[in-house]
Design a protein around this motif. Structure first.
Motif: not given
Length: 62
Positions: A1-24
């Motif tokens: 369904m999703f390639s491994s690259g897409q899953l890695i990107f999604a996981a990193l995106f969620v982590l970075v987005f959450a970190a930015i929201i928490i920092f803000s």
């Protein structure tokens, strides 16, 4: 369904987005506490209202 690259990107995106929201939020915490003092009570009232609506709906169906 999703390639491994897409899953890695999604996981990193969620982590970075959450970190930015928490920092803000941490940066603006003092400002939020002074500007939004009564928000807790509004949210609690809204939640109680929703629960009452569900109770009324349940009672009227039976």
């Amino acid at each position: 369904m999703f390639s491994s690259g897409q899953l890695i990107f999604a996981a990193l995106f969620v982590l970075v987005f959450a970190a930015i929201i928490i920092f803000s939020y941490q940066k603006d915490k003092k400002l939020h506490l002074s500007n939004y003092k009564g928000v807790k009570w509004v949210a609690l009232t809204f939640l109680i209202f929703l629960i009452l609506l569900f109770i009324i709906k349940y009672l009227l169906k039976n």
